[in-house]
Design an enzyme around this catalytic site. Sequence first.
Site, short mmCIF file in Angstrom:
data_model
loop_
_atom_site.label_atom_id
_atom_site.label_comp_id
_atom_site.label_asym_id
_atom_site.label_seq_id
_atom_site.Cartn_x
_atom_site.Cartn_y
_atom_site.Cartn_z
CG ASP A 14 -0.92 -12.85 -34.40
OD1 ASP A 14 -0.48 -13.93 -33.98
OD2 ASP A 14 -0.20 -11.96 -34.91
CD GLU A 47 0.39 -14.83 -29.83
OE1 GLU A 47 1.45 -15.45 -29.95
OE2 GLU A 47 0.11 -13.85 -30.55
C1 NOJ Z 1 2.02 -15.06 -33.08
C2 NOJ Z 1 1.83 -16.13 -34.10
O1 NOJ Z 1 1.40 -17.30 -33.45
C3 NOJ Z 1 3.16 -16.29 -34.80
O2 NOJ Z 1 3.16 -17.42 -35.64
C4 NOJ Z 1 3.45 -15.02 -35.55
O3 NOJ Z 1 4.74 -15.11 -36.11
C5 NOJ Z 1 3.40 -13.80 -34.63
N1 NOJ Z 1 2.28 -13.81 -33.75
C6 NOJ Z 1 3.37 -12.52 -35.43
O4 NOJ Z 1 2.11 -12.35 -36.04
#
Ligand code: NOJ
Length: 540
Positions: A212, A273
């Site tokens: 993440d 991500e």
């Molecule tokens: C990205 C995640 O995909 C999302 O769902 C989340 O709210 C944020 N990061 C914060 O962790």
Amino acid sequence: MSAEPIEDIWVYERVPGDPWWRDAVVYQVYLRSFADGNGDGIGDFAGLRARLPYLAELGVDAVWVTPHYVSGGADGGYDVVDFTAVDPSYGTVEDVRLLVEDAHALGLRILLDIVPNHTSDQHAWFRKALEDPDSPEAGFYHFLPASSSPPNNWQSMFGGSAWSRTPDGRWYLHLFTPQQPDLNWDNPAVADAFDDVLRFWFDLGVDGFRVDVAYGLFKDPAYRDNPGTYSPTLFGHGPEQAMTTNQPRVHQIWRRWRAICDSYAGDRMLVGEVSLADLDEVGLYARPDELHHAFQFRLLKSDWDAGAFAFADTIDEALTAFEAVGAPAPWVLGNHDKARQVTRYGSEARARAAALLMLALPGSAYLYAGEELGLPEASVPDEARRDPIFFRSSGKRLGRDGCRIPMPWTASAPSTGFSGSLAAEPWLPIPAEWPDYAVDRQVADPGSTLSLYQQAIMLRALHPALGSGHAAVTQDGDVIRVDLVARHGDATPVTCWINMGEAPVVIPAERLLLSSSPETDAPNGGVLKLTPDTTVWITS
Ligand code: NOJ
Ligand code: CA
């Protein structure tokens, strides 16, 4: 549909030495909404384990499970209270071990979701930090002294200032909700703690992690203002987040995590991500000693448009950016943060066409649970909404609940089979039309969206020009053509065509491998009529 039998197509041999993840199809499970094993209306590991045969049948290589940890419940599990404990609603650590065991027996790999940018405000570290400003734990976070206004202009991605006050008046940083304090990665103890978390789950047998906010973690050490305030940009973050994202120091962490992966047998992997607008910057996260995959979200954020700044450009630029670092490009059209493709593009036909285009491209493809059923974005009554984005924006941004609705499995069962045959109240309301999309309705229908995904994934696994070759993209008006050749061997090339316009076009075609539309006629006289909102795979 599949116009000809496929016996004489090449049976896929991976390029010698290729690891499994290079061209994997990864299926994202939103754990809370996938399958409920014990009838409490919340998806769980027992439910997921029972549905693994469905995923094996679909043909995917790996399953990414969204956060399963004990959580404060402020952001769909992305506010973690304990990184080595399972939320009791989902099961136990032993359930994760059993999930891995069952998955491996079916030839599937399991990726967990790890959340290193922040913790929950309920995490023992943050509680200790609040209690004692001089504790080592206080050094795990970003605290600044009391002052009348926030220390700088940094904004939460979910709306409002990124700074909140502690009861004793200090400021602490949270790029997401106030219940998600950001960790201070300039403190080496934070990196050490996460090494242990990775090892804990790797020791249990998991095959890797989705990371993440992998473009985050480090912040400007002088806490200088961002040059602009956060606005949800079209393709990801850029200079307006210069002080809060993409700090070069983050790459050291990915090298460190890669080394941990490499210390385990069995090709463990990391997918980060990386929501940055500049694809060359995204590519840097996937250098050979860093993350195995770095998500780029340009395709996900592109409108239904072949032209400039949409599909063709994006594919071309992403291929170039990842080729520059020798990494496979990861492709994604939908996830738990984005409205469903059917609704975004305007029809199921378009969503099917986009999926077939994505599955042809070389690299890895990420599917989000339910897209293979053609699910639309669901409308959720305000009183049932859960997403903090909705509340923090005072309802101006609807948030992500509409793509997080429980999966429909059985048309005639209570809650469309989400809780098996048990009549449980699902954690988000299930729309009245969900039975139309149920797995049991689609599985035996060769024209269903589920069958299309299954055929596409199977062909991709069999034909070396699909999903793993070299691609050349050309665009002519509303039509995109992708020429695909294998990276080794002498398999016949494949051409993928998508018509994003409103008029049919005639394209050269000898043999139709697969079409996203049941209406496509077989080639005749060396040509084929490509109707609007359709993708075809053509070979000779
Ligand atoms: C990205 C995640 O995909 C999302 O769902 C989340 O709210 C944020 N990061 C914060 O962790
Ligand atoms: Ca449950």
